[in-house]
Design a protein around this motif. Structure first.
Motif, PDB file in Angstrom:
ATOM      1  N   ILE A 140     -13.283  16.588  26.559  1.00  0.00           N
ATOM      2  CA  ILE A 140     -12.266  15.829  27.277  1.00  0.00           C
ATOM      3  C   ILE A 140     -11.009  16.661  27.457  1.00  0.00           C
ATOM      4  N   ALA A 141     -10.292  16.405  28.545  1.00  0.00           N
ATOM      5  CA  ALA A 141      -8.926  16.881  28.719  1.00  0.00           C
ATOM      6  C   ALA A 141      -8.001  15.698  28.459  1.00  0.00           C
ATOM      7  N   LEU A 142      -6.975  15.901  27.659  1.00  0.00           N
ATOM      8  CA  LEU A 142      -6.104  14.788  27.269  1.00  0.00           C
ATOM      9  C   LEU A 142      -5.263  14.265  28.435  1.00  0.00           C
ATOM     10  N   SER A 143      -5.117  15.045  29.497  1.00  0.00           N
ATOM     11  CA  SER A 143      -4.544  14.628  30.789  1.00  0.00           C
ATOM     12  C   SER A 143      -3.015  14.640  30.871  1.00  0.00           C
ATOM     13  N   ASP A 144      -2.300  13.827  30.106  1.00  0.00           N
ATOM     14  CA  ASP A 144      -0.848  13.977  30.010  1.00  0.00           C
ATOM     15  C   ASP A 144      -0.339  13.166  28.826  1.00  0.00           C
ATOM     16  N   PRO A 145       0.888  13.437  28.339  1.00  0.00           N
ATOM     17  CA  PRO A 145       1.381  12.760  27.132  1.00  0.00           C
ATOM     18  C   PRO A 145       1.408  11.247  27.260  1.00  0.00           C
ATOM     19  N   PHE A 146       1.699  10.750  28.472  1.00  0.00           N
ATOM     20  CA  PHE A 146       1.763   9.305  28.653  1.00  0.00           C
ATOM     21  C   PHE A 146       0.376   8.685  28.563  1.00  0.00           C
TER      22      PHE A 146
ATOM     23  N   PHE B 265      -8.356   8.247  21.686  1.00  0.00           N
ATOM     24  CA  PHE B 265      -8.417   9.704  21.768  1.00  0.00           C
ATOM     25  C   PHE B 265      -8.587  10.341  20.394  1.00  0.00           C
ATOM     26  N   ARG B 266      -7.951   9.766  19.384  1.00  0.00           N
ATOM     27  CA  ARG B 266      -8.128  10.304  18.028  1.00  0.00           C
ATOM     28  C   ARG B 266      -9.601  10.203  17.618  1.00  0.00           C
ATOM     29  N   LYS B 267     -10.235   9.112  18.021  1.00  0.00           N
ATOM     30  CA  LYS B 267     -11.655   8.924  17.732  1.00  0.00           C
ATOM     31  C   LYS B 267     -12.496   9.943  18.498  1.00  0.00           C
ATOM     32  N   LEU B 268     -12.142  10.175  19.775  1.00  0.00           N
ATOM     33  CA  LEU B 268     -12.903  11.113  20.597  1.00  0.00           C
ATOM     34  C   LEU B 268     -12.786  12.550  20.101  1.00  0.00           C
ATOM     35  N   VAL B 269     -11.615  12.917  19.616  1.00  0.00           N
ATOM     36  CA  VAL B 269     -11.436  14.271  19.077  1.00  0.00           C
ATOM     37  C   VAL B 269     -12.463  14.538  17.977  1.00  0.00           C
ATOM     38  N   LYS B 270     -12.764  13.518  17.205  1.00  0.00           N
ATOM     39  CA  LYS B 270     -13.723  13.671  16.113  1.00  0.00           C
ATOM     40  C   LYS B 270     -15.165  13.659  16.607  1.00  0.00           C
ATOM     41  N   GLU B 271     -15.415  12.964  17.725  1.00  0.00           N
ATOM     42  CA  GLU B 271     -16.795  12.756  18.162  1.00  0.00           C
ATOM     43  C   GLU B 271     -17.286  13.780  19.177  1.00  0.00           C
ATOM     44  N   LEU B 272     -16.395  14.293  20.023  1.00  0.00           N
ATOM     45  CA  LEU B 272     -16.821  15.182  21.098  1.00  0.00           C
ATOM     46  C   LEU B 272     -16.852  16.643  20.653  1.00  0.00           C
ATOM     47  N   ASP B 273     -17.401  17.489  21.515  1.00  0.00           N
ATOM     48  CA  ASP B 273     -17.624  18.887  21.153  1.00  0.00           C
ATOM     49  C   ASP B 273     -16.406  19.776  21.370  1.00  0.00           C
TER      50      ASP B 273
ATOM     51  N   LYS C 126       1.034  17.007  20.338  1.00  0.00           N
ATOM     52  CA  LYS C 126       2.082  16.434  19.478  1.00  0.00           C
ATOM     53  C   LYS C 126       2.121  14.918  19.627  1.00  0.00           C
ATOM     54  N   SER C 127       1.914  14.431  20.841  1.00  0.00           N
ATOM     55  CA  SER C 127       1.860  12.986  21.049  1.00  0.00           C
ATOM     56  C   SER C 127       0.670  12.368  20.325  1.00  0.00           C
ATOM     57  N   LEU C 128      -0.479  13.059  20.399  1.00  0.00           N
ATOM     58  CA  LEU C 128      -1.693  12.518  19.792  1.00  0.00           C
ATOM     59  C   LEU C 128      -1.521  12.299  18.290  1.00  0.00           C
ATOM     60  N   TYR C 129      -0.863  13.256  17.639  1.00  0.00           N
ATOM     61  CA  TYR C 129      -0.705  13.165  16.179  1.00  0.00           C
ATOM     62  C   TYR C 129       0.697  12.722  15.770  1.00  0.00           C
ATOM     63  N   GLN C 130       1.492  12.281  16.748  1.00  0.00           N
ATOM     64  CA  GLN C 130       2.807  11.688  16.511  1.00  0.00           C
ATOM     65  C   GLN C 130       3.674  12.561  15.599  1.00  0.00           C
TER      66      GLN C 130
ATOM     67  N   LEU D 205      -1.791  20.754  15.475  1.00  0.00           N
ATOM     68  CA  LEU D 205      -2.998  21.557  15.663  1.00  0.00           C
ATOM     69  C   LEU D 205      -3.797  21.685  14.370  1.00  0.00           C
ATOM     70  N   GLU D 206      -3.121  21.681  13.253  1.00  0.00           N
ATOM     71  CA  GLU D 206      -3.837  21.721  11.969  1.00  0.00           C
ATOM     72  C   GLU D 206      -4.666  20.455  11.789  1.00  0.00           C
ATOM     73  N   LYS D 207      -4.073  19.322  12.138  1.00  0.00           N
ATOM     74  CA  LYS D 207      -4.810  18.053  12.045  1.00  0.00           C
ATOM     75  C   LYS D 207      -5.955  18.029  13.053  1.00  0.00           C
ATOM     76  N   ALA D 208      -5.690  18.500  14.268  1.00  0.00           N
ATOM     77  CA  ALA D 208      -6.715  18.507  15.309  1.00  0.00           C
ATOM     78  C   ALA D 208      -7.893  19.383  14.915  1.00  0.00           C
ATOM     79  N   ALA D 209      -7.586  20.557  14.359  1.00  0.00           N
ATOM     80  CA  ALA D 209      -8.649  21.482  13.949  1.00  0.00           C
ATOM     81  C   ALA D 209      -9.515  20.878  12.862  1.00  0.00           C
ATOM     82  N   GLY D 210      -8.914  20.049  12.029  1.00  0.00           N
ATOM     83  CA  GLY D 210      -9.678  19.385  10.984  1.00  0.00           C
ATOM     84  C   GLY D 210     -10.551  18.266  11.509  1.00  0.00           C
ATOM     85  N   ASP D 211     -10.198  17.746  12.689  1.00  0.00           N
ATOM     86  CA  ASP D 211     -10.936  16.627  13.279  1.00  0.00           C
ATOM     87  C   ASP D 211     -12.032  17.071  14.238  1.00  0.00           C
ATOM     88  N   SER D 212     -11.802  18.180  14.975  1.00  0.00           N
ATOM     89  CA  SER D 212     -12.645  18.509  16.121  1.00  0.00           C
ATOM     90  C   SER D 212     -13.452  19.780  15.917  1.00  0.00           C
TER      91      SER D 212
END
Length: 315
Positions: A173-179, A188-196, A206-210, A218-225
């Motif tokens: 997925i592409a996150l598309s924009d902050p809004f 999206f947090r769920k998809l980061v964990k499920e998709l490739d 930064k918006s995704l992980y508030q 990015l540290e959190k994202a790397a741990g999820d995806s």
């Protein structure tokens, strides 16, 4: 369909357009902005469709799943997309209740683009519009976060991802924009964990992980995806897959029109992913493709991207 016109910043203020983002609008405002834009260029658009055009330019076999009405814009969209080499398995819908979608894109003198998108019939994309045979053949599926703005779109997304992955392909997925991220953070947090793989810019991550700290996000994202990619507006692109970290340098280019920069970055990156390139090379391919598209008006490449890759020693 993209309608692209150059404007002064004063025009954006006068029309109440927020600069530099994509805004969803209704039909009445769409008609008003179209009337106000004057001379413009019309080209098939849409985030993932632009990426498919870039992948096709690079020689990959591509298909685009979308929905248009059987009106003048919809027929032109399908015909021009197919003529450019990307399969459109869904024909225009006869007797559609809504017209085909269009986006009025106003380009400021600094190259920033402000998009005003009327979704029209494309907002009704659902699971029935996902051809099983296309997903079964796909080695890589790429979806845009904007699809999550409607329940039918969510279900179409989930259907396409399930079919592709069950046939051995990868889905991302592409996150598309902050809004968009703000609207669908939990999904999206769920998809980061499920998709490739997941592609986003620094503001989206930064918006995704508030958080205001990109490193933390990015540290959190790397741990999820399984694989994350972060573009950073002129700074090195960051790519992380497990313990493999890479960066791709960006050559500064004064943009003529920033429309499609993220879409063509994705095209170059996906070409690298499809051909087995390493992370750094895939990221650099994305940067080269993005630099090409911002050098002219329009969101699709006008140059042989493979030739550019060869010139950079990437292939």
């Amino acid at each position: 369909m993209d309608m692209i016109a150059p404007v002064e910043d004063s025009f954006l203020t006068e029309m109440g357009i927020q600069k530099g983002i994509m805004q969803l609008i209704e039909m009445e405002r769409s008609d008003m902005l179209f009337s106000a834009m004057g001379t413009h260029r019309r080209v098939p658009g849409g985030s993932v469709a632009n990426t498919m055009a870039g992948c096709g330019n690079l020689g990959l076999k591509t298909a685009f799943i979308g929905k248009v009405c059987d009106d003048e814009i919809g027929r032109a969209y399908v015909e021009e997309t197919r003529a450019a080499g990307t399969d459109c398995p869904n024909d225009p819908v006869k007797g559609g209740e809504l017209p085909s979608s269009r986006s009025m894109i106003f380009v400021s003198k600094d190259g920033e683009r402000s998009m005003n998108t009327y979704l029209g019939i494309s907002s009704n994309v659902g699971p029935a519009d996902v051809p099983e045979e296309v997903c079964n053949e796909a080695r890589i599926l790429f979806l845009e976060g904007y699809l999550y703005d409607k329940d039918g779109g969510k279900k179409a997304f989930e259907t396409a991802a399930r079919l592709t992955r069950s046939a051995g392909g990868k889905a991302g997925i592409a996150l598309s924009d902050p809004f968009c991220v703000d609207r669908h953070r939990d999904d999206f947090r769920k998809l980061v964990k499920e998709l490739d793989y997941v592609i986003g810019n620094e503001h989206e991550w930064k918006s995704l992980y508030q958080t205001d700290d990109l490193s933390t996000a990015l540290e959190k994202a790397a741990g999820d995806s399984g694989l994350i990619v972060c573009t950073r507006s002129g700074h090195d692109v960051v790519l992380v897959q497990g313990n493999d970290h890479a960066s791709a340098p960006v050559k500064m280019v004064t943009p003529v029109d920033a429309t499609g920069a993220g879409d063509q970055f994705a095209a170059g990156f996906l070409y690298g992913l499809a051909t087995g390139a390493d992370l750094a090379t895939s990221g650099r391919m994305g940067c080269v493709a993005a630099a090409e598209v911002i050098s002219h008006y329009g969101a699709r490449p006008e140059t042989d991207l493979k030739a550019l890759f060869r010139a950079e020693g990437l292939i």
